[in-house]
Design an enzyme around this catalytic site. Structure first.
Site, PDB file in Angstrom:
ATOM      1  N   SER A 133      49.438  39.095 -23.866  1.00 43.08           N
ATOM      2  CA  SER A 133      50.403  38.370 -23.046  1.00 43.08           C
ATOM      3  C   SER A 133      49.923  38.354 -21.609  1.00 43.08           C
ATOM      4  CB  SER A 133      51.774  39.055 -23.121  1.00 43.08           C
ATOM      5  OG  SER A 133      52.658  38.537 -22.151  1.00 43.08           O
ATOM      6  N   TYR A 146      56.663  47.034 -22.161  1.00 42.25           N
ATOM      7  CA  TYR A 146      56.040  45.825 -22.703  1.00 42.25           C
ATOM      8  C   TYR A 146      54.730  45.515 -21.990  1.00 42.25           C
ATOM      9  CZ  TYR A 146      55.387  40.968 -24.096  1.00 42.25           C
ATOM     10  OH  TYR A 146      54.851  39.799 -24.600  1.00 42.25           O
TER      11      TYR A 146
END
Length: 246
Positions: A133, A146
Site C-alpha cells: 500500500s 496498518y
C-alpha cells in the site's frame, strides 16, 4: 497453453476483482479466502477453483500447497493480495490489533511466499506479486499498525527480489492508493483519487503482463505522496499533524 494463477484474499475487494478479471482472460484461477460461501459464489464463474484457507494458519497453508504440488499444479503467478486494516489509539495501543494486522498483512505473506513459491518453479514465466500500500509513504493518523505492516511488506518484497534474482522468478511490488473495498468503506475521512476494485484489477493485470517490478496507482496520489516525502523531515511531520486536525 492456458496460464494458471493463485490469488489470496479473493472473496472480496481487489482480490475478487482480480480473480474475475484473470478468469475472464482465460487463466485458471485458484481463488484463496476464508469465506466458503463467498468462494462458492465466485466459483460459479468459469476457470475459478476455490481454495478455502485461513492464511494465518501456516500449517494448513503448507498442507494446501503440498496438495497442489502432489496434483501436479504449475503456477505462473502467485498474487498475494489478502490484507486487513485496523486503526489504533496511540494513547492506548491495542497490542492485539497489531498482532492481528501483522498476522495477515505480513506474516501470512511471508508464509505464502515460502509455501506457494515452489509451485512457480516449473513455469516458463514465473511471477510473484505482493500487494502492499502507499499508506507507508506518509505518517497518517491512527495508522501505526496498518502502515507499519505495509512498510514491512514492501521491504520484504524488494529484498526478496534481490535474493531470488537468479531463480528466474520475477517479483512485483504492488502499492495501491485508495480502492473502494469493504475495508476502505469503513473510513470516515476523505479518500482522494478513489478507484474501484475493477479499475485496480485492470491496472494490476496490465502491469504484471507488461513485466513491471512495481505497480503504483493512481498516479496522482503517488506523485502527491512523493512530493510530500521530499519535504524536510520536520516540515513533513508538521504537515501530518495539520492533516490530523482536519
Amino acid at each position: 497453453m492456458a496460464s494458471t494463477c493463485l490469488i489470496t484474499g479473493a472473496s472480496s475487494g481487489i482480490g475478487r476483482a482480480l480473480a474475475l478479471h484473470y478468469a475472464a482472460n482465460g487463466w485458471t484461477v485458484y481463488a484463496v479466502a476464508r469465506s466458503k460461501d463467498k468462494l462458492a459464489e465466485l466459483a460459479k464463474t468459469a476457470n475459478i477453483r476455490p481454495l478455502v484457507l485461513d492464511l494465518t494458519d501456516h500449517i494448513a497453508m503448507s498442507g494446501v500447497a503440498q496438495q497442489l504440488i502432489n496434483a501436479g499444479v504449475v503456477l505462473d503467478l502467485v498474487l498475494l493480495n489478502a490484507g486487513t486494516c485496523e486503526y489504533v489509539d496511540a494513547n492506548n495501543l491495542d497490542l492485539a490489533a497489531f498482532e492481528r494486522t501483522f498476522a495477515i498483512n505480513f506474516h501470512a505473506v511471508v508464509a505464502a511466499t515460502k509455501y506457494f513459491m515452489p509451485l512457480l518453479s516449473a513455469s516458463l514465466t514465473p511471477q510473484l506479486a505482493i500487494v502492499s500500500s502507499m499508506a507507508h509513504f506518509f505518517p497518517f493518523t491512527q495508522s501505526q499498525a496498518y502502515g507499519a505492516s505495509k512498510a514491512a511488506v514492501s521491504y520484504f518484497a524488494d529484498s526478496l527480489r534481490v535474493d531470488i534474482a537468479d531463480s528466474g522468478i520475477s517479483v512485483c511490488l504492488i502499492e495501491p492508493g485508495f480502492v473502494d473495498t469493504p475495508l476502505t468503506q469503513k473510513n470516515t475521512f476523505a479518500m482522494p483519487f478513489l478507484v474501484t476494485p475493477e479499475q485496480a484489477a485492470i491496472r494490476i493485470y496490465n502491469g504484471l503482463i507488461s513485466g513491471k517490478n512495481r505497480i503504483r496507482f493512481p498516479r496522482r496520489l503517488s506523485i502527491s505522496l512523493k512530493l510530500l516525502a521530499m519535504l524536510p523531515y520536520n516540515m513533513r511531520i508538521n504537515m501530518a499533524k495539520r492533516l490530523k486536525q482536519q
